[in-house]
Write an enzyme that holds these catalytic residues in place. Structure first.
Site, PDB file in Angstrom:
ATOM      1  N   ASP A   1       0.668  -1.235   0.000  1.00  0.00           N
ATOM      2  CA  ASP A   1       0.033   0.085  -0.043  1.00  0.00           C
ATOM      3  C   ASP A   1       0.880   1.269   0.190  1.00  0.00           C
ATOM      4  OD1 ASP A   1      -2.534   1.382   0.273  1.00  0.00           O
ATOM      5  OD2 ASP A   1      -2.190   1.530   2.480  1.00  0.00           O
TER       6      ASP A   1
ATOM      7  N   ASN B   1     -10.273   0.288   1.661  1.00  0.00           N
ATOM      8  CA  ASN B   1      -8.992   0.172   2.538  1.00  0.00           C
ATOM      9  C   ASN B   1      -9.465   0.684   3.983  1.00  0.00           C
ATOM     10  OD1 ASN B   1      -7.612  -0.384   0.109  1.00  0.00           O
ATOM     11  ND2 ASN B   1      -6.194   1.321   0.282  1.00  0.00           N
TER      12      ASN B   1
ATOM     13  N   HIS C   1      -7.129  10.264   5.094  1.00  0.00           N
ATOM     14  CA  HIS C   1      -6.467   9.173   5.852  1.00  0.00           C
ATOM     15  C   HIS C   1      -6.515   9.631   7.484  1.00  0.00           C
ATOM     16  CE1 HIS C   1      -4.521   7.997   2.264  1.00  0.00           C
ATOM     17  NE2 HIS C   1      -4.743   6.866   2.580  1.00  0.00           N
TER      18      HIS C   1
ATOM     19  N   GLU D   1      -3.066   6.085  -7.826  1.00  0.00           N
ATOM     20  CA  GLU D   1      -3.699   7.138  -7.343  1.00  0.00           C
ATOM     21  C   GLU D   1      -3.627   8.477  -8.104  1.00  0.00           C
ATOM     22  OE1 GLU D   1      -3.303   7.647  -3.004  1.00  0.00           O
ATOM     23  OE2 GLU D   1      -3.627   9.790  -3.127  1.00  0.00           O
TER      24      GLU D   1
ATOM     25  N   SER E   1     -11.715   4.439   7.338  1.00  0.00           N
ATOM     26  CA  SER E   1     -11.932   4.376   8.754  1.00  0.00           C
ATOM     27  C   SER E   1     -12.900   5.755   9.051  1.00  0.00           C
ATOM     28  CB  SER E   1     -10.465   4.423   9.505  1.00  0.00           C
ATOM     29  OG  SER E   1      -9.909   3.161   9.044  1.00  0.00           O
TER      30      SER E   1
HETATM   31 ZN   LIG Z   1      -4.318   5.064   1.604  1.00  0.00          ZN
END
Ligand SMILES: [Zn+2]
Length: 278
Positions: free
Chosen positions: A83, A227, A177, A135, A208
């Protein structure tokens, strides 16, 4: 079952309109808890190691080989993924070690440099049968340099996918993030437009910070790989903290790490089931 190619899991999830849980490994206990969750929950999972986690361990090989070994022994389909590699060298090392996929993160580069560097990683990865995630449009929060307002443009994403031949694309649609709370708002309309414009599975980073119902809605709108790191870390650390509070004289580190691993496993099973739709 066992170690499975990431491409196979991505294709299968995307065909079914389901999500693919991709959970970050920080140390051995995380990998053990995640795989136990996938086995108990009956869903496939991606074990992913970030460049930051590799830096924490000081080398890729020990933790990577442990993950690959755990995946081999698993009673559920498990893929191993690198990642957020900003280093081409690290990405190529993961290819050599037998990872199922690598994410080359060229988002800090300008568009043309990102295309060129991604294509270099791609050639080597594809020659070895390894999938590549890239990305486009910086996903906020990771280094504090980008506002959560950043969004990926569908036209640019389609062009980038065509020019590079990547297997999965991480897009910026409102998540960030390392969010402390699950309060992110996702642009579901943009997800649907990206899904229509881009022929490869889309990846949601920073999940998250996204509440359960919105994760489910994002998958319905066209997201595939989901993710998650911070949310599992939160459960692990809360359990360790609670164990040490209740047992302040503990010396054996396995006692509190096992409590952390159990808590992480329970949350990974709950969230992984929601993502996979099982
Ligand atoms: Zn990430």
């Amino acid at each position: 079952m066992a170690l499975t190619a990431t491409a196979e899991l991505l294709t299968d999830a995307s065909r079914r309109g389901a999500g693919l849980a991709a959970f970050n490994v920080l140390h051995l206990e995380t990998a053990e808890g995640i795989v136990a969750a996938a086995e108990a929950g009956g869903f496939p999972v991606v074990l992913q190691l970030s460049e930051n986690a590799v830096k924490y361990h000081g080398a890729l090989e020990p933790i990577a080989l442990a993950c690959i070994d755990i995946a081999h022994a698993a009673a559920a389909p498990v893929a191993v993924h690198l990642d957020h590699a900003e280093s081409e060298e690290l990405a190529l090392r993961a290819v050599e070690l037998g990872f199922g996929s690598v994410m080359f993160d060229g988002a800090a580069l300008d568009y043309r440099d990102n295309v060129a560097a991604t294509a270099r990683v791609m050639r080597r990865a594809h020659a070895a049968g390894v999938a590549v995630e890239a990305e486009l449009g910086r996903i906020g929060g990771k280094d504090g340099a980008h506002a959560p307002g950043v969004r990926t443009d569908p036209g640019e994403a389609a062009r980038f996918a065509a020019e590079t031949g990547i297997d999965a694309l991480a897009v910026a649609v409102g998540s960030s993030h390392q969010m402390a709370e699950r309060t992110a708002a996702l642009d579901l309309d943009l997800i649907a437009r990206l899904h229509a414009a881009v022929p490869v599975p889309l990846v949601l980073h920073g999940s998250s910070g996204v509440p359960d119902d919105l994760i489910a809605a994002a998958i319905r709108a066209g997201m595939t790989k989901i993710n998650v790191s911070t949310q599992l870390n939160r459960h692990f650390t809360a359990a360790v903290r609670e164990y040490l509070r209740a047992h302040p004289d503990t010396v054996d580190s396995r006692r509190y790490l096992a409590a952390g691993r159990d808590a992480l496993r329970a949350e990974a099973q709950r969230l992984g089931g929601l993502i996979a739709g099982v």
